[in-house]
Design an enzyme around this catalytic site. Structure first.
Site, PDB file in Angstrom:
ATOM      1  N   SER B  54       8.629  42.021  24.654  1.00 16.26           N
ATOM      2  CA  SER B  54       8.112  40.826  23.955  1.00 16.26           C
ATOM      3  C   SER B  54       7.997  39.654  25.367  1.00 16.26           C
ATOM      4  O   SER B  54       7.615  38.665  24.848  1.00 16.26           O
ATOM      5  CB  SER B  54       8.687  40.458  22.832  1.00 16.26           C
ATOM      6  OG  SER B  54       9.897  40.344  22.987  1.00 16.26           O
ATOM      7  N   HIS B  94      13.854  35.273  23.631  1.00 17.93           N
ATOM      8  CA  HIS B  94      12.662  34.685  23.586  1.00 17.93           C
ATOM      9  C   HIS B  94      12.751  33.371  24.202  1.00 17.93           C
ATOM     10  O   HIS B  94      13.785  32.717  24.645  1.00 17.93           O
ATOM     11  CB  HIS B  94      11.991  34.422  22.244  1.00 17.93           C
ATOM     12  CG  HIS B  94      11.419  35.834  21.717  1.00 17.93           C
ATOM     13  ND1 HIS B  94      10.797  36.060  20.312  1.00 17.93           N
ATOM     14  CD2 HIS B  94      11.184  37.021  22.293  1.00 17.93           C
ATOM     15  CE1 HIS B  94      10.593  37.360  20.588  1.00 17.93           C
ATOM     16  NE2 HIS B  94      10.741  37.955  21.489  1.00 17.93           N
ATOM     17  N   ASP B 120       7.962  33.047  16.294  1.00 17.38           N
ATOM     18  CA  ASP B 120       9.039  34.007  15.988  1.00 17.38           C
ATOM     19  C   ASP B 120       9.086  33.843  14.254  1.00 17.38           C
ATOM     20  O   ASP B 120       9.967  34.292  13.925  1.00 17.38           O
ATOM     21  CB  ASP B 120      10.455  33.879  16.558  1.00 17.38           C
ATOM     22  CG  ASP B 120      10.063  34.594  18.112  1.00 17.38           C
ATOM     23  OD1 ASP B 120      11.132  34.293  18.762  1.00 17.38           O
ATOM     24  OD2 ASP B 120       9.239  35.117  18.428  1.00 17.38           O
TER      25      ASP B 120
END
Lengths: 149, 178
Positions: B54, B94, B120
């Site tokens: 990701s 992230h 998210d």
């Protein structure tokens, strides 16, 4: 580094939503202070042997009654090694919704837009660099209703 | 030829104890270095392996990340954070895309993977819209590509893990310092 913007605001679910269009002209250079380089100082040396990519992002920073500091990323771009380091984007719309946490955008005179980037090396340290130059944007005192965006 | 079996037969009790103690020293030193890193960085997990794609193309599955988690470090947009969702063990790597901080230092923020289309919120707990400082394991400060693949392989192929441990154990116990 220069940016120009126009703006509108609209209320959604009781939080302010701001719309910003902008131009970005940037020349991503990185002068490493104190390091001897054998290159001509005019060439961009940000993409040296250890830089895999840059993650660029345009963030809006402002204060509101609710929150002392707010930062919202409006737009981002991945610039891989080998891409042109000179950006010249016009009339860009923000990639992400500019929601405030509350109603702090209305009448807010001082929203600062800055371009920053994350240097991703092939291996090693991950620095965050802020570009020089930023633009202050004021939001109007009134809401607009259903503007097509 | 099986020289090492001869070695084992020739070792007397004292040598065996010495080898075991040697082994224990190595294990203790490794643990001390790990604990030391935890103290120095302020993070409960100073080295993490990237498990998903990701954050491509910056990080790929198997890359190693080095984290710090200093209490006074403010959380700012653009930083890469490693966090755990309440109730789940898996750390997620992230980028912070939204920050709202109050005057008293209370901070709430939103994250998104570079390679994901959406933020998210779908990953957070039911009803949770923001992350807080307590969810953060650390901030990514440095990275090494590929090195973490070993732990992923060991996880996916446990036989490989046991084989590796057996080989390491045999080496340490049987190696003789002349």
């Amino acid at each position: 580094l220069r940016k120009n913007v126009e703006d509108f605001t609209g209320p959604r679910e009781r939080s302010d939503l701001g719309f910003v269009t902008f131009d970005i002209t940037a020349d991503i250079l990185n002068r490493k202070n104190g390091l001897q380089t054998f290159r001509n100082k005019n060439t961009s040396i940000i993409f040296d042997w250890n830089v895999k990519q840059l993650f660029l992002y345009l963030s809006a920073e402002y204060s509101t009654k609710n929150n002392a500091l707010n930062q919202v990323v409006l737009w981002d771009k991945i610039m891989l090694r080998g891409d042109n380091p000179r950006l010249s984007l016009k009339d860009m719309k923000s990639k992400y919704f500019f929601f405030d946490d509350g109603n702090g955008l209305k009448g807010n005179r001082n929203i600062t837009l800055t371009l920053s980037w994350n240097v991703v090396p092939n291996a090693g340290i991950l620095p965050l660099v802020t570009g020089s130059g930023h633009v202050s944007v004021p939001f109007p005192d009134t809401y607009e209703t259903t503007k097509s965006y | 030829s099986l020289d090492f079996l001869d070695d084992v037969r020739r070792m007397n009790k004292r040598q065996l104890y010495y080898q075991v103690l040697n082994f224990a020293m190595i294990v203790s030193s490794a643990l001390m270095i790990w604990k030391g890193l935890i103290v120095v960085t302020g993070s409960e997990s100073p080295i993490v392996v990237v498990l998903s794609g990701s954050m491509e193309p910056a990080f790929h599955r198997g890359d190693l990340l080095f984290l710090t988690n200093f209490h006074d470090d403010p959380i700012r947009a653009g930083e890469i954070v490693v966090f755990k969702v309440e109730g789940r063990d898996i750390p997620i790597v992230h980028r912070v895309i939204k920050v709202h901080e109050k005057g008293n230092g209370n901070i709430k923020f939103l994250t998104k993977g570079d390679n994901n289309e959406v933020d998210d919120r779908g990953l957070y707990k039911e009803g949770q819209n923001w992350l807080e400082k307590k969810d953060v394991v650390g901030r990514a400060r440095g990275f090494l590509p590929y090195v973490g693949m070993v732990t992923i392989i060991m996880n996916d192929y446990p036989k490989f893990k046991y084989a590796l441990l057996a080989v390491m154990g045999a080496y340490v116990l049987l190696k003789r310092e002349s």
